[in-house]
Design a protein around this motif. Structure first.
Motif, PDB file in Angstrom:
ATOM      1  N   SER A   1       1.437   3.013  -5.227  1.00 23.25           N
ATOM      2  CA  SER A   1       1.128   4.183  -5.997  1.00 23.25           C
ATOM      3  C   SER A   1       0.813   5.199  -4.817  1.00 23.25           C
ATOM      4  O   SER A   1       0.512   5.007  -3.780  1.00 23.25           O
ATOM      5  CB  SER A   1      -0.336   4.294  -6.683  1.00 23.25           C
ATOM      6  OG  SER A   1      -1.456   3.489  -6.030  1.00 23.25           O
ATOM      7  N   LEU A   2       0.974   6.456  -5.299  1.00 17.55           N
ATOM      8  CA  LEU A   2       0.672   7.757  -4.275  1.00 17.55           C
ATOM      9  C   LEU A   2      -0.780   7.363  -3.590  1.00 17.55           C
ATOM     10  O   LEU A   2      -1.042   7.726  -2.475  1.00 17.55           O
ATOM     11  CB  LEU A   2       0.879   9.081  -4.849  1.00 17.55           C
ATOM     12  CG  LEU A   2       0.897  10.305  -4.048  1.00 17.55           C
ATOM     13  CD1 LEU A   2       1.726  10.016  -2.506  1.00 17.55           C
ATOM     14  CD2 LEU A   2       1.084  11.330  -4.823  1.00 17.55           C
ATOM     15  N   PRO A   3      -1.862   7.352  -4.605  1.00 14.05           N
ATOM     16  CA  PRO A   3      -3.085   7.388  -4.180  1.00 14.05           C
ATOM     17  C   PRO A   3      -3.186   6.035  -2.965  1.00 14.05           C
ATOM     18  O   PRO A   3      -4.058   6.168  -1.975  1.00 14.05           O
ATOM     19  CB  PRO A   3      -4.181   6.962  -5.542  1.00 14.05           C
ATOM     20  CG  PRO A   3      -3.501   7.601  -6.527  1.00 14.05           C
ATOM     21  CD  PRO A   3      -1.935   7.294  -6.103  1.00 14.05           C
ATOM     22  N   GLY A   4      -2.591   5.016  -3.572  1.00 13.19           N
ATOM     23  CA  GLY A   4      -2.560   3.589  -2.686  1.00 13.19           C
ATOM     24  C   GLY A   4      -2.002   3.987  -1.239  1.00 13.19           C
ATOM     25  O   GLY A   4      -2.407   3.651  -0.229  1.00 13.19           O
ATOM     26  N   ALA A   5      -1.036   4.827  -1.128  1.00  8.46           N
ATOM     27  CA  ALA A   5      -0.366   5.475   0.073  1.00  8.46           C
ATOM     28  C   ALA A   5      -1.096   5.962   0.930  1.00  8.46           C
ATOM     29  O   ALA A   5      -1.261   6.073   2.093  1.00  8.46           O
ATOM     30  CB  ALA A   5       0.940   6.025  -0.112  1.00  8.46           C
ATOM     31  N   VAL A   6      -1.686   6.915   0.348  1.00  4.76           N
ATOM     32  CA  VAL A   6      -2.879   8.004   0.930  1.00  4.76           C
ATOM     33  C   VAL A   6      -3.907   7.198   1.451  1.00  4.76           C
ATOM     34  O   VAL A   6      -4.605   7.595   2.811  1.00  4.76           O
ATOM     35  CB  VAL A   6      -3.289   9.062  -0.033  1.00  4.76           C
ATOM     36  CG1 VAL A   6      -4.635   9.973   0.538  1.00  4.76           C
ATOM     37  CG2 VAL A   6      -2.189  10.073  -0.582  1.00  4.76           C
ATOM     38  N   TRP A   7      -4.545   6.330   0.533  1.00  9.28           N
ATOM     39  CA  TRP A   7      -5.604   5.594   1.314  1.00  9.28           C
ATOM     40  C   TRP A   7      -5.130   4.574   2.222  1.00  9.28           C
ATOM     41  O   TRP A   7      -5.940   4.646   3.489  1.00  9.28           O
ATOM     42  CB  TRP A   7      -5.975   4.471   0.073  1.00  9.28           C
ATOM     43  CG  TRP A   7      -7.339   3.892   0.714  1.00  9.28           C
ATOM     44  CD1 TRP A   7      -8.775   4.105   0.774  1.00  9.28           C
ATOM     45  CD2 TRP A   7      -7.362   2.327   0.970  1.00  9.28           C
ATOM     46  NE1 TRP A   7      -9.348   3.177   1.265  1.00  9.28           N
ATOM     47  CE2 TRP A   7      -8.486   2.184   1.254  1.00  9.28           C
ATOM     48  CE3 TRP A   7      -6.498   1.634   1.053  1.00  9.28           C
ATOM     49  CZ2 TRP A   7      -8.860   0.719   1.740  1.00  9.28           C
ATOM     50  CZ3 TRP A   7      -6.683   0.078   1.459  1.00  9.28           C
ATOM     51  CH2 TRP A   7      -7.867  -0.337   1.881  1.00  9.28           C
TER      52      TRP A   7
END
Length: 309
Positions: free
Chosen positions: A219-225
Motif C-alpha cells: 500500500s502507499l501508506p506502507g511504502a511511506v512508513w
C-alpha cells in the motif's frame, strides 16, 4: 563519548546487515529482479522524477524558511551537494556542504543563518520521519514498545539540558530562538512543515514504484512508513550512502508489513541502487549549477573531522 554513542549502534547495524547478507543474499534472484526493473525504463524514469520532485519541495521549504531571500537554485544546489557527498564519503558531511553552498552563492545570506536553517530543517525532517514511523506502528498494529525508563530519561535530559544551554549561551540561544520564531510563525511555518512532510511522502515513490514493477503488492501508506523508518535509520551512517544501514532497516521495516526477509533484502538493494544513481546525477547537476573548488570540498570534510573529535 559522542562518537561512542554513534559508533556502537552503527557497528551493531553493520553486524545485522552482514547476518542478513549471509542468510538472504541470492544473486540469481537479485539479477532476475534487476532485469525486470530495467526492462521498464519508463517506470524508472517516473520513479526518479518523483524522487527529484521531493528535493524540489525541500528546496522550496528551505527558501521559504529563509523568507524567500535565497534563490531556488542555490537551495537545490545545496541539497544536491549534500546528497552527493553523503553517497561518496563514509563521513556524513552533506549538511556542512549544504550550509556552505548557500552563503557562497547568495552572499547576502550569512554563514550563521545558513547553518541555523540547515540544523532546524534537519530537525524538522527527523520530526516528520519519526511522526510517520510512530503513526505506522499503530496503523499497522506493530508490536513494539518503548521502555518507560527510556522515555523518562529523555524527558529529564531535555528539561535539564535546555535551561543549562540557555544559561551558558544566552545571547546565542536567544538569537537563534528569535530566528526560529520568525521563520516558523504563521503561514510561513505551516508551508515549511507541509512541504517537508510532502517531500518525504514523495520519496517513498522509489520503494512503491520498485515493488509495483516487481509485480508485488504494497500500500502507499506502507511504502511511506517503510521508507521513513529506513531514512530515519541513516542517522547512524558510517558508510557511503548509508550502505548496510539502509538495507538492514528496510528489510526489517518491510518484514513488519508482510514481506519475507529475502524479499525485503532484495527490494532494499534495488531501491538503494536507484538512489545511488540519482545521487550521482544530482552531484553532476550541482557541479553544473555551482562548481565548488576541490579545496572548499576538502575544508568541509575537515570540518566534519574536527566536529567528530
Amino acid at each position: 563519548m559522542k562518537n561512542f554513542f554513534k559508533n556502537v549502534p552503527s557497528i551493531l547495524i553493520l553486524f545485522v546487515f552482514i547476518t542478513l547478507t549471509y542468510n538472504f543474499f541470492d544473486f540469481g534472484d537479485l539479477w532476475e529482479s534487476s532485469k525486470v526493473l530495467w526492462k521498464k525504463p519508463s517506470i524508472i524514469f517516473l520513479i526518479l522524477l518523483v524522487y527529484l520532485l521531493s528535493f524540489v519541495l525541500k528546496a522550496f521549504a528551505w527558501k521559504i524558511y529563509l523568507k524567500g531571500r535565497p534563490s531556488f537554485l542555490s537551495c537545490l544546489a545545496g541539497l544536491f551537494y549534500s546528497l552527493f557527498l553523503n553517497h561518496i564519503l563514509p563521513v556524513k558531511v552533506g549538511d556542512l556542504a549544504r550550509a556552505g553552498v548557500l552563503p557562497a552563492r547568495d552572499q547576502h545570506i550569512t554563514a550563521e543563518e545558513s547553518l541555523h536553517s540547515v540544523f532546524v530543517l534537519r530537525v524538522l525532517d527527523m520530526l516528520c520521519l519519526s511522526g510517520i514511523a510512530l503513526i505506522g506502528i499503530f496503523a499497522f498494529h506493530i508490536h513494539y514498545r518503548i521502555p518507560f525508563w527510556a522515555l523518562f530519561f529523555m524527558l529529564v535530559i531535555s528539561f535539564i539540558a535546555l535551561p543549562l544551554l540557555k544559561k551558558q549561551f544566552p545571547i546565542f540561544i536567544n538569537r537563534h530562538v528569535a530566528i526560529l520564531k520568525s521563520a516558523l510563525s504563521g503561514m510561513n511555518g505551516i508551508q515549511v512543515f507541509l512541504l517537508t512532510l510532502a517531500s518525504w511522502i514523495l520519496e517513498a515513490a522509489v520503494l512503491y514504484g520498485t515493488i509495483f514493477t516487481l509485480n508485488k503488492e504494497i500500500s502507499l501508506p506502507g511504502a511511506v512508513w517503510a521508507n521513513s523508518v529506513t531514512i530515519a535509520g541513516q542517522v547512524f551512517q558510517i558508510t557511503p550512502g548509508g550502505i548496510a544501514n539502509y538495507e538492514a532497516f528496510m528489510s526489517f521495516a518491510l518484514g513488519f508489513i508482510g514481506f519475507s526477509f529475502k524479499e525485503g533484502y532484495t527490494i532494499a538493494i534495488l531501491t538503494h541502487g536507484l538512489k545511488f544513481i540519482f545521487s550521482y546525477l544530482a552531484g553532476f547537476a550541482a557541479i553544473c549549477i555551482f562548481p565548488v573548488p576541490i579545496n572548499v570540498l576538502k575544508s568541509w570534510i575537515r570540518q566534519k573531522g574536527v566536529k567528530g573529535k
